[in-house]
Design a protein around this motif. Sequence first.
Motif, PDB file in Angstrom:
ATOM      1  N   MET A 177     -27.643 -32.321  -3.980  1.00 10.25           N
ATOM      2  CA  MET A 177     -28.851 -31.514  -3.816  1.00 10.25           C
ATOM      3  C   MET A 177     -30.045 -32.409  -3.523  1.00 10.25           C
ATOM      4  SD  MET A 177     -30.436 -28.860  -6.605  1.00 10.25           S
ATOM      5  CE  MET A 177     -29.185 -27.605  -6.449  1.00 10.25           C
ATOM      6  N   LYS A 178     -30.949 -31.912  -2.661  1.00 10.81           N
ATOM      7  CA  LYS A 178     -32.194 -32.642  -2.371  1.00 10.81           C
ATOM      8  C   LYS A 178     -33.292 -32.149  -3.298  1.00 10.81           C
ATOM      9  CE  LYS A 178     -32.094 -34.031   2.430  1.00 10.81           C
ATOM     10  NZ  LYS A 178     -32.504 -33.715   3.785  1.00 10.81           N
ATOM     11  N   ILE A 179     -33.900 -33.080  -4.021  1.00  7.71           N
ATOM     12  CA  ILE A 179     -34.906 -32.713  -5.014  1.00  7.71           C
ATOM     13  C   ILE A 179     -36.225 -33.404  -4.695  1.00  7.71           C
ATOM     14  CG2 ILE A 179     -35.485 -32.709  -7.477  1.00  7.71           C
ATOM     15  CD1 ILE A 179     -32.432 -33.007  -8.010  1.00  7.71           C
ATOM     16  N   GLY A 180     -37.291 -32.618  -4.649  1.00  6.92           N
ATOM     17  CA  GLY A 180     -38.641 -33.168  -4.507  1.00  6.92           C
ATOM     18  C   GLY A 180     -39.308 -33.199  -5.872  1.00  6.92           C
ATOM     19  N   VAL A 181     -40.092 -34.239  -6.133  1.00  5.00           N
ATOM     20  CA  VAL A 181     -40.701 -34.401  -7.460  1.00  5.00           C
ATOM     21  C   VAL A 181     -42.218 -34.572  -7.318  1.00  5.00           C
ATOM     22  CG1 VAL A 181     -40.850 -35.936  -9.476  1.00  5.00           C
ATOM     23  CG2 VAL A 181     -38.613 -35.368  -8.484  1.00  5.00           C
ATOM     24  N   VAL A 182     -42.953 -33.906  -8.210  1.00  5.49           N
ATOM     25  CA  VAL A 182     -44.406 -34.047  -8.261  1.00  5.49           C
ATOM     26  C   VAL A 182     -44.807 -34.599  -9.628  1.00  5.49           C
ATOM     27  CG1 VAL A 182     -46.649 -32.882  -8.079  1.00  5.49           C
ATOM     28  CG2 VAL A 182     -44.684 -32.036  -6.747  1.00  5.49           C
ATOM     29  N   VAL A 183     -45.658 -35.618  -9.638  1.00  7.82           N
ATOM     30  CA  VAL A 183     -46.228 -36.142 -10.884  1.00  7.82           C
ATOM     31  C   VAL A 183     -47.706 -35.773 -10.889  1.00  7.82           C
ATOM     32  CG1 VAL A 183     -46.732 -38.204 -12.249  1.00  7.82           C
ATOM     33  CG2 VAL A 183     -44.592 -38.063 -10.937  1.00  7.82           C
ATOM     34  N   SER A 184     -48.141 -34.991 -11.884  1.00  9.59           N
ATOM     35  CA  SER A 184     -49.511 -34.483 -11.834  1.00  9.59           C
ATOM     36  C   SER A 184     -50.350 -34.848 -13.062  1.00  9.59           C
ATOM     37  CB  SER A 184     -49.507 -32.967 -11.624  1.00  9.59           C
ATOM     38  OG  SER A 184     -48.901 -32.327 -12.710  1.00  9.59           O
ATOM     39  N   GLU A 185     -49.872 -35.801 -13.846  1.00  9.07           N
ATOM     40  CA  GLU A 185     -50.719 -36.317 -14.930  1.00  9.07           C
ATOM     41  C   GLU A 185     -50.721 -37.843 -14.892  1.00  9.07           C
ATOM     42  OE1 GLU A 185     -52.780 -34.836 -16.811  1.00  9.07           O
ATOM     43  OE2 GLU A 185     -52.172 -32.738 -16.694  1.00  9.07           O
ATOM     44  N   GLY A 186     -51.756 -38.430 -15.474  1.00  3.64           N
ATOM     45  CA  GLY A 186     -51.936 -39.872 -15.426  1.00  3.64           C
ATOM     46  C   GLY A 186     -50.971 -40.611 -16.335  1.00  3.64           C
ATOM     47  N   PRO A 187     -50.769 -41.909 -16.066  1.00  2.95           N
ATOM     48  CA  PRO A 187     -49.851 -42.712 -16.865  1.00  2.95           C
ATOM     49  C   PRO A 187     -50.416 -43.016 -18.258  1.00  2.95           C
ATOM     50  CG  PRO A 187     -51.035 -44.108 -15.317  1.00  2.95           C
ATOM     51  CD  PRO A 187     -51.441 -42.688 -15.009  1.00  2.95           C
ATOM     52  N   TYR A 188     -49.537 -43.211 -19.205  1.00  2.97           N
ATOM     53  CA  TYR A 188     -49.864 -43.627 -20.585  1.00  2.97           C
ATOM     54  C   TYR A 188     -50.520 -42.509 -21.405  1.00  2.97           C
ATOM     55  CZ  TYR A 188     -48.669 -48.010 -18.420  1.00  2.97           C
ATOM     56  OH  TYR A 188     -47.998 -48.979 -17.714  1.00  2.97           O
ATOM     57  N   THR A 189     -51.551 -41.814 -20.849  1.00  2.00           N
ATOM     58  CA  THR A 189     -52.142 -40.688 -21.573  1.00  2.00           C
ATOM     59  C   THR A 189     -51.112 -39.575 -21.728  1.00  2.00           C
ATOM     60  OG1 THR A 189     -54.257 -41.204 -20.534  1.00  2.00           O
ATOM     61  CG2 THR A 189     -54.088 -39.062 -21.627  1.00  2.00           C
ATOM     62  N   HIS A 190     -50.390 -39.301 -20.641  1.00  3.60           N
ATOM     63  CA  HIS A 190     -49.380 -38.249 -20.621  1.00  3.60           C
ATOM     64  C   HIS A 190     -47.997 -38.847 -20.359  1.00  3.60           C
ATOM     65  CE1 HIS A 190     -52.051 -34.667 -20.556  1.00  3.60           C
ATOM     66  NE2 HIS A 190     -52.913 -35.542 -20.071  1.00  3.60           N
ATOM     67  N   GLN A 191     -46.986 -38.113 -20.801  1.00  7.25           N
ATOM     68  CA  GLN A 191     -45.626 -38.611 -20.601  1.00  7.25           C
ATOM     69  C   GLN A 191     -45.060 -38.259 -19.222  1.00  7.25           C
ATOM     70  OE1 GLN A 191     -42.907 -37.735 -23.890  1.00  7.25           O
ATOM     71  NE2 GLN A 191     -41.190 -38.217 -22.523  1.00  7.25           N
TER      72      GLN A 191
ATOM     73  N   ALA B 200     -45.425 -39.095 -16.108  1.00  7.05           N
ATOM     74  CA  ALA B 200     -44.955 -40.124 -15.177  1.00  7.05           C
ATOM     75  C   ALA B 200     -43.672 -40.798 -15.676  1.00  7.05           C
ATOM     76  CB  ALA B 200     -46.044 -41.186 -14.948  1.00  7.05           C
ATOM     77  N   ASP B 201     -43.526 -40.911 -17.003  1.00  7.91           N
ATOM     78  CA  ASP B 201     -42.291 -41.460 -17.582  1.00  7.91           C
ATOM     79  C   ASP B 201     -41.136 -40.478 -17.437  1.00  7.91           C
ATOM     80  OD1 ASP B 201     -43.186 -44.033 -18.992  1.00  7.91           O
ATOM     81  OD2 ASP B 201     -44.575 -42.572 -19.844  1.00  7.91           O
ATOM     82  N   SER B 202     -41.420 -39.212 -17.766  1.00  7.34           N
ATOM     83  CA  SER B 202     -40.367 -38.187 -17.682  1.00  7.34           C
ATOM     84  C   SER B 202     -39.875 -38.041 -16.253  1.00  7.34           C
ATOM     85  CB  SER B 202     -40.890 -36.847 -18.198  1.00  7.34           C
ATOM     86  OG  SER B 202     -41.257 -36.946 -19.552  1.00  7.34           O
ATOM     87  N   ALA B 203     -40.821 -38.054 -15.307  1.00  3.24           N
ATOM     88  CA  ALA B 203     -40.442 -37.933 -13.900  1.00  3.24           C
ATOM     89  C   ALA B 203     -39.565 -39.115 -13.485  1.00  3.24           C
ATOM     90  CB  ALA B 203     -41.696 -37.870 -13.031  1.00  3.24           C
ATOM     91  N   TYR B 204     -39.951 -40.307 -13.928  1.00  2.14           N
ATOM     92  CA  TYR B 204     -39.195 -41.515 -13.601  1.00  2.14           C
ATOM     93  C   TYR B 204     -37.767 -41.420 -14.154  1.00  2.14           C
ATOM     94  CZ  TYR B 204     -37.698 -46.407 -13.846  1.00  2.14           C
ATOM     95  OH  TYR B 204     -36.980 -47.569 -13.744  1.00  2.14           O
ATOM     96  N   ASN B 205     -37.648 -41.026 -15.423  1.00  6.76           N
ATOM     97  CA  ASN B 205     -36.311 -40.890 -16.032  1.00  6.76           C
ATOM     98  C   ASN B 205     -35.488 -39.810 -15.335  1.00  6.76           C
ATOM     99  OD1 ASN B 205     -36.778 -42.913 -17.953  1.00  6.76           O
ATOM    100  ND2 ASN B 205     -37.741 -41.466 -19.377  1.00  6.76           N
TER     101      ASN B 205
END
Lengths: 130, 136
Positions: free
Chosen positions: A1-15, A17-22
Amino acid sequence: MKIGVVVSEGPYTHQAADSAYNFVRAALAAGHEVPRVFFYHDGVNVSTRLSVPPQDERNIQENWTALAAEHGTDLVVCIAAAQRRGLLDANEAKRQGKDADNIAEGFRISGLGQLIEMAIQTDRLVMFGD
Amino acid sequence: MSEDVKKFLYVNRKAPYGTIYALEALEVVLIGAAFDQDVSLAFLDDGVFQLTSGQDTAAIGVKNFSPTFRALGDYEVTRLYVERESLEERGLSAEDLQEITYEDEDDDWAEKPSIRVVSREEMAAIMAEQDVILSF
């Protein structure tokens, strides 16, 4: 499956960017394709190469840069959101008359059309926010 | 419509000011309109405040972007679903919202209201039929 991902909160303050990465790592390991990740709102702050987190903490920007190098994932930073928040690549810095640029390797600045195009071309769109 | 057309729903849940989500969501809608997709907007929770009439932001020093919603019809964005329960929970009704219209090309360009107040149950059904949901 082709999946597109959006990260819409800043690093360190919110999780986000980490959750998206994992999530992207797990999706790729499971055989899915993640052609592009789009950074919006404060998510654009992930792309600065000038963040210096303590050495015993994960470096969110370096994680993403490494992922892009390994898998060719297209990391797109929204230009409008980036300019508001002081994220500039060399071209934009020159065009705006600024004396520095700060976009890390593996990221590129582009327009919101890249988000819509990603949503059209993928089977699923997954947003990571607050 | 070609097979490439997807149903996009932009979900607006935040108040118009205090955070940038509402403004940057609208920026996505305006850019996205150029892609000829089937676009709707949803307003729920504090997002219903985005459509209230008579907004005046002079005292907080930020731009009042609420007039832009009235231009959405020109971008062929003609369905703005507003959740009735979210309005009621905030002491609002449809009369508190600005008038937003579009010209219906299938009906001799008759002017019609873009805002459709729907129940929470109807909103769930609207969400279920989308291909892409962007949540702000």
